[in-house]
Motif scaffolding. Sequence first.
Motif, PDB file in Angstrom:
ATOM      1  N   LEU A   1     -23.219   3.024 -36.798  1.00 51.19           N
ATOM      2  CA  LEU A   1     -22.796   3.598 -35.515  1.00 51.19           C
ATOM      3  C   LEU A   1     -21.695   2.746 -34.876  1.00 51.19           C
ATOM      4  CD1 LEU A   1     -26.259   4.613 -33.992  1.00 51.19           C
ATOM      5  CD2 LEU A   1     -24.455   6.151 -34.778  1.00 51.19           C
ATOM      6  N   VAL A   2     -21.862   1.427 -34.955  1.00 46.45           N
ATOM      7  CA  VAL A   2     -20.835   0.526 -34.431  1.00 46.45           C
ATOM      8  C   VAL A   2     -19.534   0.703 -35.201  1.00 46.45           C
ATOM      9  CG1 VAL A   2     -20.186  -1.902 -34.204  1.00 46.45           C
ATOM     10  CG2 VAL A   2     -22.472  -1.155 -33.514  1.00 46.45           C
ATOM     11  N   SER A   3     -19.629   0.892 -36.511  1.00 47.30           N
ATOM     12  CA  SER A   3     -18.436   1.082 -37.343  1.00 47.30           C
ATOM     13  C   SER A   3     -17.676   2.340 -36.941  1.00 47.30           C
ATOM     14  CB  SER A   3     -18.842   1.155 -38.819  1.00 47.30           C
ATOM     15  OG  SER A   3     -19.477  -0.035 -39.228  1.00 47.30           O
ATOM     16  N   CYS A   4     -18.409   3.405 -36.596  1.00 46.01           N
ATOM     17  CA  CYS A   4     -17.754   4.654 -36.172  1.00 46.01           C
ATOM     18  C   CYS A   4     -16.886   4.420 -34.936  1.00 46.01           C
ATOM     19  CB  CYS A   4     -18.802   5.722 -35.867  1.00 46.01           C
ATOM     20  SG  CYS A   4     -19.729   6.306 -37.297  1.00 46.01           S
ATOM     21  N   LYS A   5     -17.432   3.739 -33.953  1.00 49.09           N
ATOM     22  CA  LYS A   5     -16.701   3.536 -32.704  1.00 49.09           C
ATOM     23  C   LYS A   5     -15.508   2.583 -32.894  1.00 49.09           C
ATOM     24  CE  LYS A   5     -20.799   4.463 -29.918  1.00 49.09           C
ATOM     25  NZ  LYS A   5     -21.766   3.942 -28.927  1.00 49.09           N
ATOM     26  N   ILE A   6     -15.671   1.599 -33.770  1.00 49.24           N
ATOM     27  CA  ILE A   6     -14.558   0.689 -34.035  1.00 49.24           C
ATOM     28  C   ILE A   6     -13.433   1.415 -34.761  1.00 49.24           C
ATOM     29  CG2 ILE A   6     -13.875  -1.383 -35.287  1.00 49.24           C
ATOM     30  CD1 ILE A   6     -16.647  -2.523 -34.744  1.00 49.24           C
ATOM     31  N   LEU A   7     -13.786   2.299 -35.697  1.00 48.57           N
ATOM     32  CA  LEU A   7     -12.762   3.061 -36.418  1.00 48.57           C
ATOM     33  C   LEU A   7     -11.955   3.935 -35.461  1.00 48.57           C
ATOM     34  CD1 LEU A   7     -14.646   4.154 -39.666  1.00 48.57           C
ATOM     35  CD2 LEU A   7     -12.642   2.662 -39.519  1.00 48.57           C
ATOM     36  N   GLY A   8     -12.636   4.552 -34.488  1.00 45.37           N
ATOM     37  CA  GLY A   8     -11.919   5.374 -33.516  1.00 45.37           C
ATOM     38  C   GLY A   8     -10.918   4.582 -32.706  1.00 45.37           C
ATOM     39  N   LYS A   9     -11.200   3.311 -32.457  1.00 44.63           N
ATOM     40  CA  LYS A   9     -10.276   2.471 -31.687  1.00 44.63           C
ATOM     41  C   LYS A   9      -9.175   1.886 -32.566  1.00 44.63           C
ATOM     42  CE  LYS A   9     -10.707   1.362 -27.861  1.00 44.63           C
ATOM     43  NZ  LYS A   9     -10.117   1.869 -26.590  1.00 44.63           N
ATOM     44  N   LEU A  10      -9.466   1.621 -33.859  1.00 46.93           N
ATOM     45  CA  LEU A  10      -8.490   0.985 -34.739  1.00 46.93           C
ATOM     46  C   LEU A  10      -7.368   1.926 -35.153  1.00 46.93           C
ATOM     47  CD1 LEU A  10     -10.662  -1.157 -37.202  1.00 46.93           C
ATOM     48  CD2 LEU A  10      -9.066  -2.000 -35.473  1.00 46.93           C
ATOM     49  N   THR A  11      -7.613   3.225 -35.120  1.00 43.88           N
ATOM     50  CA  THR A  11      -6.652   4.169 -35.669  1.00 43.88           C
ATOM     51  C   THR A  11      -5.291   4.064 -34.994  1.00 43.88           C
ATOM     52  OG1 THR A  11      -8.504   5.648 -36.075  1.00 43.88           O
ATOM     53  CG2 THR A  11      -6.309   6.594 -36.247  1.00 43.88           C
ATOM     54  N   ASN A  12      -5.271   3.836 -33.722  1.00 44.43           N
ATOM     55  CA  ASN A  12      -4.001   3.763 -32.988  1.00 44.43           C
ATOM     56  C   ASN A  12      -3.264   2.448 -33.200  1.00 44.43           C
ATOM     57  OD1 ASN A  12      -4.343   6.315 -31.788  1.00 44.43           O
ATOM     58  ND2 ASN A  12      -5.686   5.438 -30.225  1.00 44.43           N
ATOM     59  N   LYS A  13      -3.856   1.519 -33.959  1.00 48.77           N
ATOM     60  CA  LYS A  13      -3.258   0.202 -34.122  1.00 48.77           C
ATOM     61  C   LYS A  13      -2.506   0.023 -35.443  1.00 48.77           C
ATOM     62  CE  LYS A  13      -4.544  -1.457 -30.211  1.00 48.77           C
ATOM     63  NZ  LYS A  13      -3.536  -1.859 -29.216  1.00 48.77           N
ATOM     64  N   PHE A  14      -2.614   0.986 -36.340  1.00 56.59           N
ATOM     65  CA  PHE A  14      -1.991   0.823 -37.649  1.00 56.59           C
ATOM     66  C   PHE A  14      -1.072   2.001 -37.945  1.00 56.59           C
ATOM     67  CE2 PHE A  14      -5.899  -1.686 -37.978  1.00 56.59           C
ATOM     68  CZ  PHE A  14      -5.410  -2.874 -38.492  1.00 56.59           C
ATOM     69  N   ASP A  15      -0.220   1.817 -38.916  1.00 56.23           N
ATOM     70  CA  ASP A  15       0.701   2.882 -39.327  1.00 56.23           C
ATOM     71  C   ASP A  15      -0.040   3.933 -40.138  1.00 56.23           C
ATOM     72  OD1 ASP A  15       1.225   2.136 -42.418  1.00 56.23           O
ATOM     73  OD2 ASP A  15       1.098   0.296 -41.200  1.00 56.23           O
ATOM     74  N   ALA A  16       0.627   5.080 -40.318  1.00 59.95           N
ATOM     75  CA  ALA A  16      -0.014   6.214 -40.989  1.00 59.95           C
ATOM     76  C   ALA A  16      -0.430   5.882 -42.420  1.00 59.95           C
ATOM     77  CB  ALA A  16       0.928   7.415 -40.979  1.00 59.95           C
ATOM     78  N   HIS A  17       0.376   5.072 -43.115  1.00 55.75           N
ATOM     79  CA  HIS A  17       0.054   4.723 -44.508  1.00 55.75           C
ATOM     80  C   HIS A  17      -1.239   3.914 -44.579  1.00 55.75           C
ATOM     81  CE1 HIS A  17       0.672   3.705 -48.700  1.00 55.75           C
ATOM     82  NE2 HIS A  17       0.523   2.412 -48.392  1.00 55.75           N
TER      83      HIS A  17
END
Length: 850
Positions: free
Chosen positions: A193-209
């Motif tokens: 569950l913690v991993s899900c929420k972290i993934l939602g926040k990390l997406t905006n920090k990296f490039d599309a690739h």
Amino acid sequence: MHPPPPAAAAAMDFSQNSLFGYMEDLQELTIIERPVRRSLKTPEEIERLTVDEDLSDIERAVYLLSAGQDIQGTSVIANLPFLMRQNPAETLRRVLPKVRDALHGAGVDMQLTAAGSFLTILQEESVSVHTYAHSFLQVILLHLEHRDAGVSNAWLETLLSVIEVLPKETLRHEILNPLVSKAQLSQTVQSRLVSCKILGKLTNKFDAHTIKREILPLVKSLCQDVEYEVRSCMCRQLENIAQGIGTDLTKSVVLPELIELSRDEGCSVRLAAFETLVNLLDVFDTDDRSQTILPLVKSFCEKSFKADESILISLSFHLGKLCHGLYGIFTPDQHLRFLEFYKKLCTLGLQQENGHNENQIPPQILEQEKKYISVRKNCAYNFPAMIVFVDPKNFHMELYSTFFCLCHDPEVPVRYTIAICFYEVSKLLNSGVYLIHKELITLLQDESLEVLDALIDHLPEILELMSAGGESNIQENKLSSLPDLIPALTAAEQRAAASLKWRTHEKLLQKYACLPHVISSDQIYYRFLQRMFTIMMTNNVLPVQKAASRTLCIFLRYNRKQEQRHEVIQKLIEQLGQGKSYWNRLRFLDTCEFIIEIFSKSFFCKYFFLPAIELIHDPVANVRMKLCHLLPKVKSTLKIPADKHLLQQLEMCVRKLLCQEKDKDVLAIVKRTVLELDRMEMSMDAEQLEKEKQQNEGRPMSEKTYEKKRRDTKTPTTLPKSTPTSAPGPSSSAPSTSKEIKKSKLIRSQSINNQTFHAKYGNLDKCANKSSAAAYTTCVSGLGKAPVISLADDSFRTRNASSLPASFSPGMPLPSTSRGPGSSADPKSSGSKDTQPSRKATLKSRKSNP
């Protein structure tokens, strides 16, 4: 000696039964006291809690974290942001390692405190991002999977805030790489569950690739997790992920996952998929909406009545956004079906039998009814969006009956919500606003003050729309088609006044200030003015009284009938300014302040200047104190030379306060007021000055010269004829040339800058202790600019016909309001609202004893 009464005899009956009962009571008291005695600290415990006072903050923190008790350690951690601000280097070197050690096995309170302190340090930017990541990040990651859900969520919120500021490399090595193992099925549910929420926040920090190669595989894996909680959590993060990966990847990756999750066996998963689809409608193109999303939504709506009521709650809340997002792709039949579905939700639960006894209803039925109320409340919230959906011109045929039902709903939350939306509905209907006149009356007369409070937030705008009717603003057409409005408004005010919710009453009175724009002045005069007077004189809540006073002043401002205006003015002066209760006289000064704000300066000077400053003689110190606070605003209404006689009266008022005031608090305010008055610049009437100059030189000013001077005094913008010009102060005669004005102004500024402030204060102190005629001369020299007036001059208290406004003499005689400080015959005059000071001032005694 008389025998005791029966009750006393019963109390003194020490029979065996009563005695045993008495002993039992004593035993209960003893039992109650025992825990209190046990909670007292022994000398040894006090010694362990004592800390050397000579220790520095850092040393004390280290000591308490090492050898103190848990409560002391929690206090140190709560104080950690302060230590970081004071000495970050020593705090990181000596205190933070002790904090890490204390958090191992710490209780819930210490963990929650630490998560909050770490977040505060991040927000305050006490250290650089690099230093913060090096010192605090590992501690945060270590406690993310705490067994207590509240502690875990607290640390997670801190981590999500840290992710916003960390650089990409730190995010990759410290968070993303370990996340691959944390998201596996072998890990605990909480870890996933913690991993899900972290993934939602990390997406905006990296490039599309990077997202496509490293993050999306984890997302797909968690969307297909065996636990429905994990699938639901990951589904709610797909909205953030879609915003980070762009439209193409959203269509190829996110949309298929949402379609599959919308058919999930878990109710909460289907609900999360539906809400995510609604929030992502703007991302998808028309083809996706019509071919993929619309069928899903239709299926969801059809099955919602057979599913859990929580789905109906979510559906009713998002229905407005859904209809807006799909608008334009509906066929006429689909459009009608969605509208009928909305109407059905608006009356959900109302078809059941009413009048039943709640004690006989099973708990599950009561819970179901509460959910139905939430559905209807959400429908009321979405009503403006549904008007757009059907087009305002079709409101009467399509939605009026539904609006009627919502306004008459038996539950307060539903009516409260539709009252909040009433202004938006009125704006959307525009020229058709007359269709909901009756519903406005219904909500104004609602038995719940919560509904009334929600409606009056935008009552002025609603009434103006109603009065205009989308056609014109002609005075004769003001709400002529709404005869029940005035009774509804008066009844609403009376209900608010009878309740204990004075804030609603205050707000209602403030909003009534709009009435001159929507109803006639005669209606206001006969239906509202006297009520404002009554509230000002009888209500016990000060904000309510002030709201009534200001609204009354606005009513007076827009009343153009001289007889009515003079009657109101006379009432204000006689019933408030000369009232028996000092509370009423305080409200009169409040009213004077509102009049200065709302009316012209000349209006105040004509009617209220003298009645206001005559309260210098009030026997109650609070009234004189309030008058002192008002004097600078009073002086700002004067123009020189037209108001020379009023300026003299004001100067006399200040002198008498200085030389006769006995109350030390009032005297202190008088001294400050005198200095403020002395610094004020007077407004000067340039035209009047020029006339006087011509007359003094013996040359009458010709019409052409006067017209030229009048034009010269005007500024390019539209300004009143009286151009404010700096004057040397409250003088009875204006300077004849601008050079003299500048010279006087320069002298005054130099005297102020040369520390004359303390000298004036010294003169004021001396003046306050003198009672002879020389005291007046001393006061005048302290003020610096006013002419010396003889002690025997009592023109202020004996107002002759020439100083009265024409409108008050002879038809409206105003009794004198002069009061001596010691003339009150009522011993309550200094502290009661109902003081009874002598209405006739003892002029002789004041003259003989100045």
